[in-house]
Design a protein around this motif. Structure first.
Motif, PDB file in Angstrom:
ATOM      1  N   LEU A 120       9.730 -29.534 -33.254  1.00 51.90           N
ATOM      2  CA  LEU A 120      11.054 -28.895 -33.306  1.00 51.90           C
ATOM      3  C   LEU A 120      12.212 -29.881 -33.111  1.00 51.90           C
ATOM      4  CD1 LEU A 120      12.679 -26.261 -33.618  1.00 51.90           C
ATOM      5  CD2 LEU A 120      12.373 -25.882 -31.160  1.00 51.90           C
ATOM      6  N   PRO A 121      12.150 -30.783 -32.103  1.00 55.65           N
ATOM      7  CA  PRO A 121      13.272 -31.721 -31.948  1.00 55.65           C
ATOM      8  C   PRO A 121      13.479 -32.614 -33.176  1.00 55.65           C
ATOM      9  CG  PRO A 121      11.591 -32.071 -30.226  1.00 55.65           C
ATOM     10  CD  PRO A 121      11.194 -30.859 -30.979  1.00 55.65           C
ATOM     11  N   MET A 122      12.379 -33.020 -33.849  1.00 52.08           N
ATOM     12  CA  MET A 122      12.521 -33.847 -35.052  1.00 52.08           C
ATOM     13  C   MET A 122      13.256 -33.075 -36.150  1.00 52.08           C
ATOM     14  SD  MET A 122       9.690 -35.304 -37.718  1.00 52.08           S
ATOM     15  CE  MET A 122       8.602 -36.102 -36.541  1.00 52.08           C
ATOM     16  N   LEU A 123      12.903 -31.809 -36.301  1.00 50.21           N
ATOM     17  CA  LEU A 123      13.540 -30.987 -37.341  1.00 50.21           C
ATOM     18  C   LEU A 123      15.027 -30.786 -37.050  1.00 50.21           C
ATOM     19  CD1 LEU A 123      13.275 -29.317 -39.922  1.00 50.21           C
ATOM     20  CD2 LEU A 123      12.600 -27.369 -38.490  1.00 50.21           C
ATOM     21  N   ILE A 124      15.344 -30.527 -35.778  1.00 45.96           N
ATOM     22  CA  ILE A 124      16.748 -30.355 -35.392  1.00 45.96           C
ATOM     23  C   ILE A 124      17.532 -31.646 -35.674  1.00 45.96           C
ATOM     24  CG2 ILE A 124      18.297 -30.073 -33.397  1.00 45.96           C
ATOM     25  CD1 ILE A 124      16.179 -28.137 -32.229  1.00 45.96           C
ATOM     26  N   LYS A 125      16.942 -32.785 -35.300  1.00 45.38           N
ATOM     27  CA  LYS A 125      17.586 -34.082 -35.547  1.00 45.38           C
ATOM     28  C   LYS A 125      17.779 -34.318 -37.042  1.00 45.38           C
ATOM     29  CE  LYS A 125      18.640 -38.089 -33.355  1.00 45.38           C
ATOM     30  NZ  LYS A 125      19.256 -38.220 -32.043  1.00 45.38           N
ATOM     31  N   ALA A 126      16.797 -33.949 -37.850  1.00 50.20           N
ATOM     32  CA  ALA A 126      16.880 -34.161 -39.301  1.00 50.20           C
ATOM     33  C   ALA A 126      18.071 -33.417 -39.888  1.00 50.20           C
ATOM     34  CB  ALA A 126      15.578 -33.704 -39.973  1.00 50.20           C
ATOM     35  N   VAL A 127      18.199 -32.148 -39.525  1.00 52.37           N
ATOM     36  CA  VAL A 127      19.276 -31.320 -40.077  1.00 52.37           C
ATOM     37  C   VAL A 127      20.634 -31.819 -39.578  1.00 52.37           C
ATOM     38  CG1 VAL A 127      20.241 -28.981 -40.086  1.00 52.37           C
ATOM     39  CG2 VAL A 127      17.784 -29.327 -40.423  1.00 52.37           C
ATOM     40  N   HIS A 128      20.680 -32.242 -38.322  1.00 48.59           N
ATOM     41  CA  HIS A 128      21.928 -32.744 -37.759  1.00 48.59           C
ATOM     42  C   HIS A 128      22.334 -34.097 -38.364  1.00 48.59           C
ATOM     43  CE1 HIS A 128      25.076 -33.561 -34.925  1.00 48.59           C
ATOM     44  NE2 HIS A 128      24.485 -34.672 -34.544  1.00 48.59           N
ATOM     45  N   LYS A 129      21.411 -35.022 -38.428  1.00 48.90           N
ATOM     46  CA  LYS A 129      21.721 -36.386 -38.882  1.00 48.90           C
ATOM     47  C   LYS A 129      22.002 -36.451 -40.385  1.00 48.90           C
ATOM     48  CE  LYS A 129      21.922 -39.295 -35.536  1.00 48.90           C
ATOM     49  NZ  LYS A 129      23.091 -40.182 -35.385  1.00 48.90           N
ATOM     50  N   ARG A 130      21.425 -35.508 -41.130  1.00 52.41           N
ATOM     51  CA  ARG A 130      21.633 -35.511 -42.587  1.00 52.41           C
ATOM     52  C   ARG A 130      23.111 -35.358 -42.950  1.00 52.41           C
ATOM     53  NH1 ARG A 130      19.008 -30.837 -46.138  1.00 52.41           N
ATOM     54  NH2 ARG A 130      20.145 -29.707 -44.533  1.00 52.41           N
ATOM     55  N   LYS A 131      23.887 -34.778 -42.026  1.00 54.15           N
ATOM     56  CA  LYS A 131      25.319 -34.607 -42.306  1.00 54.15           C
ATOM     57  C   LYS A 131      26.024 -35.961 -42.451  1.00 54.15           C
ATOM     58  CE  LYS A 131      25.373 -30.295 -39.699  1.00 54.15           C
ATOM     59  NZ  LYS A 131      25.610 -29.745 -38.352  1.00 54.15           N
ATOM     60  N   SER A 132      25.556 -36.973 -41.702  1.00 53.43           N
ATOM     61  CA  SER A 132      26.231 -38.273 -41.742  1.00 53.43           C
ATOM     62  C   SER A 132      25.400 -39.359 -42.432  1.00 53.43           C
ATOM     63  CB  SER A 132      26.578 -38.732 -40.312  1.00 53.43           C
ATOM     64  OG  SER A 132      25.414 -38.733 -39.509  1.00 53.43           O
ATOM     65  N   VAL A 133      24.078 -39.241 -42.427  1.00 52.40           N
ATOM     66  CA  VAL A 133      23.225 -40.288 -43.016  1.00 52.40           C
ATOM     67  C   VAL A 133      22.798 -39.844 -44.413  1.00 52.40           C
ATOM     68  CG1 VAL A 133      21.089 -41.606 -42.770  1.00 52.40           C
ATOM     69  CG2 VAL A 133      22.404 -40.970 -40.735  1.00 52.40           C
ATOM     70  N   LYS A 134      23.286 -40.519 -45.436  1.00 53.29           N
ATOM     71  CA  LYS A 134      23.067 -40.063 -46.810  1.00 53.29           C
ATOM     72  C   LYS A 134      21.954 -40.817 -47.526  1.00 53.29           C
ATOM     73  CE  LYS A 134      26.406 -37.094 -46.407  1.00 53.29           C
ATOM     74  NZ  LYS A 134      26.048 -35.677 -46.211  1.00 53.29           N
ATOM     75  N   ASN A 135      21.371 -41.793 -46.833  1.00 57.49           N
ATOM     76  CA  ASN A 135      20.273 -42.575 -47.416  1.00 57.49           C
ATOM     77  C   ASN A 135      18.949 -42.081 -46.833  1.00 57.49           C
ATOM     78  OD1 ASN A 135      18.250 -44.879 -47.111  1.00 57.49           O
ATOM     79  ND2 ASN A 135      19.676 -45.742 -48.611  1.00 57.49           N
ATOM     80  N   VAL A 136      18.036 -41.667 -47.708  1.00 55.54           N
ATOM     81  CA  VAL A 136      16.807 -41.003 -47.231  1.00 55.54           C
ATOM     82  C   VAL A 136      15.892 -41.957 -46.453  1.00 55.54           C
ATOM     83  CG1 VAL A 136      15.510 -41.280 -49.404  1.00 55.54           C
ATOM     84  CG2 VAL A 136      15.004 -39.335 -47.880  1.00 55.54           C
ATOM     85  N   LYS A 137      15.903 -43.248 -46.831  1.00 54.81           N
ATOM     86  CA  LYS A 137      15.084 -44.222 -46.083  1.00 54.81           C
ATOM     87  C   LYS A 137      15.608 -44.393 -44.658  1.00 54.81           C
ATOM     88  CE  LYS A 137      13.579 -47.026 -49.978  1.00 54.81           C
ATOM     89  NZ  LYS A 137      12.399 -46.187 -50.232  1.00 54.81           N
ATOM     90  N   LYS A 138      16.928 -44.471 -44.537  1.00 59.27           N
ATOM     91  CA  LYS A 138      17.548 -44.635 -43.223  1.00 59.27           C
ATOM     92  C   LYS A 138      17.303 -43.375 -42.368  1.00 59.27           C
ATOM     93  CE  LYS A 138      20.080 -46.433 -40.043  1.00 59.27           C
ATOM     94  NZ  LYS A 138      19.464 -47.483 -39.224  1.00 59.27           N
ATOM     95  N   LEU A 139      17.437 -42.217 -43.017  1.00 61.58           N
ATOM     96  CA  LEU A 139      17.207 -40.956 -42.303  1.00 61.58           C
ATOM     97  C   LEU A 139      15.759 -40.889 -41.784  1.00 61.58           C
ATOM     98  CD1 LEU A 139      18.412 -38.221 -41.436  1.00 61.58           C
ATOM     99  CD2 LEU A 139      17.744 -37.286 -43.668  1.00 61.58           C
ATOM    100  N   ALA A 140      14.810 -41.329 -42.596  1.00 56.94           N
ATOM    101  CA  ALA A 140      13.397 -41.329 -42.187  1.00 56.94           C
ATOM    102  C   ALA A 140      13.181 -42.237 -40.972  1.00 56.94           C
ATOM    103  CB  ALA A 140      12.509 -41.762 -43.351  1.00 56.94           C
TER     104      ALA A 140
END
Lengths: 135, 135
Positions: free
Chosen positions: B94-114
């Protein structure tokens, strides 16, 4: 002392993790879940949880796996750490649960089991591109 | 390029993680799940998955969160790593999923987001007794 594993999460996450565990590993005794339902009053949830954990702790040690630090499932579990035979690992995922059920067969100390699961849980989170690049 | 987040797990784990995320964070666009159902033939699952991911990849980058290294949800995702705009993190919680949805707003590169999610996922696994002892 036998160790009960209790998965405590928001909604039905815990139930679905256990359903999948049983498909992979078969029946698992002394494994249960407690769903924190948003449609129930907080006092009712606390009362039900206290009753369930109280019953378990009459005969067993207790390893609690919760979904999220700061969430209700973890918050209602924290007071149980006053007892020596309770440990809580948060951030539960499927590999952590599989490891818990597997390792409990040989590790009979709940503190030691919790340490193993913290390490195993962290290791189970992997960037798959890095993983395949290693081979 | 917009990043779609796809949670791919055995059974209904993914659906329940997303249900809880929405209770905590509200509606989340470009977030979907794919359940690997044990009652469907493997070929059907692969075909459905290929169709879904193919449609997404026509317009978006794709971050896949799976439950378990070596499990079917991860195995059917691995071939997608041939593409540059796909990343997979396994061990979803759950915390990973919450972080993913939150960080996607500012991090637009999928490698960096991963990369961010691998670190965040590992950090989210905690022994709560050690945690409270720090305070």
């Amino acid at each position: 002392m036998e160790i009960e594993i209790l998965v405590v999460t928001h909604g039905r996450i815990a139930e679905e993790l256990i359903n999948t565990l049983k498909i992979i590993m078969g029946p698992a005794p002394a494994l249960d879940f407690f769903p924190v339902r948003k449609d129930l009053p907080a006092e009712q949830i606390k009362k039900d949880y206290k009753r369930l954990t109280g019953t378990i702790l009459q005969k067993k040690a207790l390893l609690i796996l919760t979904d999220l630090l700061g969430g209700t499932p973890t918050n209602i579990s924290m007071p149980l750490l006053e007892k020596d035979n309770v440990e809580i690992i948060t951030g539960v995922n499927l590999p952590m649960l599989i490891k818990a059920v597997h390792k409990r067969k040989s590790v009979k100390n709940v503190k030691k089991l919790a340490e193993i699961l913290e390490t195993a849980g962290k290791k189970s989170v992997l960037n798959c591109r890095d993983y395949i690049d290693r081979y």
